[in-house]
Design a protein around this motif. Sequence first.
Motif, PDB file in Angstrom:
ATOM      1  N   ALA A 148      36.169   6.871  32.921  1.00  0.00           N
ATOM      2  CA  ALA A 148      34.804   6.614  32.476  1.00  0.00           C
ATOM      3  C   ALA A 148      34.245   5.410  33.231  1.00  0.00           C
ATOM      4  N   GLN A 149      32.986   5.504  33.596  1.00  0.00           N
ATOM      5  CA  GLN A 149      32.351   4.435  34.372  1.00  0.00           C
ATOM      6  C   GLN A 149      31.824   3.367  33.423  1.00  0.00           C
ATOM      7  N   VAL A 150      32.554   2.263  33.338  1.00  0.00           N
ATOM      8  CA  VAL A 150      32.192   1.211  32.392  1.00  0.00           C
ATOM      9  C   VAL A 150      32.601  -0.131  32.967  1.00  0.00           C
ATOM     10  N   ALA A 151      31.793  -1.152  32.686  1.00  0.00           N
ATOM     11  CA  ALA A 151      32.066  -2.507  33.157  1.00  0.00           C
ATOM     12  C   ALA A 151      31.432  -3.488  32.200  1.00  0.00           C
ATOM     13  N   ALA A 152      31.839  -4.751  32.295  1.00  0.00           N
ATOM     14  CA  ALA A 152      31.270  -5.778  31.426  1.00  0.00           C
ATOM     15  C   ALA A 152      31.511  -7.149  32.013  1.00  0.00           C
TER      16      ALA A 152
END
Length: 422
Positions: free
Chosen positions: A271-275
């Motif tokens: 899943a394309q996720v970042a923070a």
Amino acid sequence: MDTTNVRDLLYYPVSARKMVRGEGIFLYDEDGNEYLDCASATFNLSLGYSHPAVIAAMKEQLDVFAHLTSSVQSEPVNGLVRRLVEVSPGNLTKVHPKVSGGSTANEGVIKMAQQATGRSEVISLFRSHLGQTMMMTSMSGNAFRKEPFPSLFPRTLQVPDPYCFRCFYGQRPDTCGMMCVDRIEDFLEYASTGQVAAVIVEPISGNGGNIVPPDGYFPKLRAFCDEHDIVLIFDEIQTGIGRTGRMFAAQHFDVEPDAITTAKGLGGSGAQVAAILTNERLAGLPANHHSFTYGANLLAAAAANVTLDIVRQPEFLANVRATGNYILGRLADMRTRYPAIVDVRGVGLMIGFEIAHPDGKPAVKLTNHLAGAAGQHGLILRTSRYGYGNVLKIRPPLILTLDQAELLCDRLESLFRAELSA
């Protein structure tokens, strides 16, 4: 039927192999060949291919809705923010999830540092990667990445990395006194604009060659940044989410940076996720200065929540450390038998080994040859510095078992026996 070769249509080159299925740590091509993926796809499949819990969470969220504006609350994003604060170093209390990948997370945290300090310049390390946007390309520690582009972000400065095996200063870690930190003082005085806002480092270099800093490096760098009121940023795009056997490498090295960026493994099975995780000082950058349409995506947040719940379990992290130690031990033994392997280094399942000629010079061509030949032995291997480096990287999915670690090493032994034996 259109018979055009898709390889001719794609902008970037791809191999002739077509993959059709992935399961756990293994990938399968259309001819039925099995590959143990030592690269976790793009170093992002922390839970491997098609992890059932991640897939189920995304399907469940899809039945509700797939995306929502970040100006309102949602349970997936609320859960992600809470979980990230819970598992991060205690000083990091703010989460910015509306970034679309590691590059934009790094760019965003630099904007935060610039706003908070009122200064503009950024220090990064030799061999650092940091990302693919123009700002991050400008801060790369590799000249070949900058060479084609005439308009780079101007206020960047690269300093020697803590590469003990090939020390820039010709020192030894037991006697150098951490010169690679002390000498940054000279760069500040003679090479900077006098307006340094931040130092951004990968705790263990990802693309740069899996360089593991010596004990004491990060406490001294933390003290240096405090003395000069410089923001210390950890790019944990690759090292974060359990890769080192701790949730973040900052916890392995026992240091509190002012901010951490995370992506890649946070998505579990792709899943394309970042923070961006920050302390209170860096809070307050207006949303209109750094906000992306597909950041804080609900499907990605749902996948990240499940991933964090799995990875944060003590027994899961203990297994990462155990399997990593097994591989490091096997590689150390292989090093005694294959002179081309000149250094083995890593923490948890963030491992690299260096290939060199008899005179000690980096054997880049041989390194790339080994990576290319690995497929014949059921392995997928990646090299450092986009093929310009001489380090082979071992970063399989974190679900690797000890039996699978043994299989991985047996296949490496087969590769070395075929390609490195005299």
